[in-house]
Design a protein around this motif. Structure first.
Motif, PDB file in Angstrom:
ATOM      1  N   LEU A  88      13.106  17.814  56.458  1.00 50.58           N
ATOM      2  CA  LEU A  88      13.198  18.947  55.544  1.00 50.58           C
ATOM      3  C   LEU A  88      12.631  20.208  56.188  1.00 50.58           C
ATOM      4  O   LEU A  88      13.201  21.304  56.057  1.00 50.58           O
ATOM      5  N   SER A  89      11.510  20.052  56.894  1.00 54.23           N
ATOM      6  CA  SER A  89      10.883  21.182  57.566  1.00 54.23           C
ATOM      7  C   SER A  89      11.830  21.807  58.588  1.00 54.23           C
ATOM      8  O   SER A  89      11.985  23.033  58.645  1.00 54.23           O
ATOM      9  N   TYR A  90      12.486  20.961  59.372  1.00 51.85           N
ATOM     10  CA  TYR A  90      13.414  21.466  60.392  1.00 51.85           C
ATOM     11  C   TYR A  90      14.629  22.140  59.755  1.00 51.85           C
ATOM     12  O   TYR A  90      15.034  23.229  60.170  1.00 51.85           O
ATOM     13  N   LYS A  91      15.190  21.524  58.732  1.00 51.23           N
ATOM     14  CA  LYS A  91      16.379  22.080  58.082  1.00 51.23           C
ATOM     15  C   LYS A  91      16.075  23.432  57.429  1.00 51.23           C
ATOM     16  O   LYS A  91      16.899  24.339  57.462  1.00 51.23           O
ATOM     17  N   ALA A  92      14.895  23.541  56.825  1.00 47.30           N
ATOM     18  CA  ALA A  92      14.513  24.812  56.206  1.00 47.30           C
ATOM     19  C   ALA A  92      14.262  25.874  57.272  1.00 47.30           C
ATOM     20  O   ALA A  92      14.591  27.048  57.082  1.00 47.30           O
ATOM     21  N   PHE A  93      13.712  25.453  58.399  1.00 46.26           N
ATOM     22  CA  PHE A  93      13.383  26.398  59.468  1.00 46.26           C
ATOM     23  C   PHE A  93      14.627  27.023  60.088  1.00 46.26           C
ATOM     24  O   PHE A  93      14.645  28.225  60.388  1.00 46.26           O
ATOM     25  N   VAL A  94      15.670  26.231  60.289  1.00 43.60           N
ATOM     26  CA  VAL A  94      16.856  26.729  61.002  1.00 43.60           C
ATOM     27  C   VAL A  94      17.841  27.467  60.090  1.00 43.60           C
ATOM     28  O   VAL A  94      18.876  27.920  60.572  1.00 43.60           O
TER      29      VAL A  94
END
Length: 202
Positions: A88-94
């Motif tokens: 979730l952190s990666y998806k929100a970041f990109v």
């Protein structure tokens, strides 16, 4: 080793049933996160693989509700949940950042580094016999307080959509790194099985 294995032993109830709510959390939340944003098919396949590990540990615990399997179930669940939060952190970041392999690799390296750090800290504390001197809350509450302070400050002021996604990314990463501490329970399971420890629950 005995003090470490008995650490937070009060959380174990020999006659309690299987907490199926944990399975619901990883399957529902994991599927939801997988379908959001980029690479939904790859994400759901990967998360399903992790969730199957939690399900297998749950089945093992349901068949033999001893203290070792209790730690295995909750430890695997914590790692599974931490991986979902990392995704979730990666998806929100990109969402507002350019996707590239370096960013993805950085997220993985940070997670693995913290996981390794957890293991080394636990091993050092076992040798210095620190697990008999504090409780479970002493370890994790400070992290929770820090996240709470961040949340309160951000919600008290207006933020842009881009900042909101970044907030979700940072918060999810912090939660992921905290939950990766579930390796503690997995190490308990390993030590109990490796040394054939008999745990006195009194």
């Amino acid at each position: 080793i005995e003090n470490f294995v008995r650490f937070n032993i009060n959380a174990y109830k020999p006659n309690s049933g299987l907490n199926t709510g944990l399975l619901f959390i990883v399957w529902f939340f994991g599927t939801l996160v997988s379908l959001l944003g980029i690479y939904p098919i790859i994400s759901i396949l990967f998360i399903s693989f992790c969730n199957i590990g939690t399900t297998i540990s749950a089945i093992k615990f349901s068949r033999n509700k001893d203290y070792a399997n209790f730690n295995l179930y909750y430890g695997v669940f914590a790692i599974d949940f931490s991986i979902i939060c990392l995704l979730l952190s990666y998806k929100a970041f990109v969402v507002y950042q350019k996707q590239n392999i370096l960013i993805f690799s950085l997220f993985i390296v940070i997670y693995l580094a913290v996981l390794y750090l957890w293991v080394k800290i636990i091993q050092r504390w076992i040798k210095s016999n620190k697990f008999g001197k504090f409780s479970f809350l002493d370890v994790f509450v400070p992290f929770g307080v820090a996240i709470g302070m961040i949340l309160s400050r951000l919600f008290l002021k207006d933020i842009s959509q881009e900042a909101a996604y970044m907030f979700v990314s940072i918060t999810s990463m912090l939660l992921s790194l905290i939950c990766s501490g579930g390796v503690l329970s997995i190490l308990k399971y390993i030590y109990i099985r490796k040394f054939n420890l008999v745990i006195d629950l009194n």
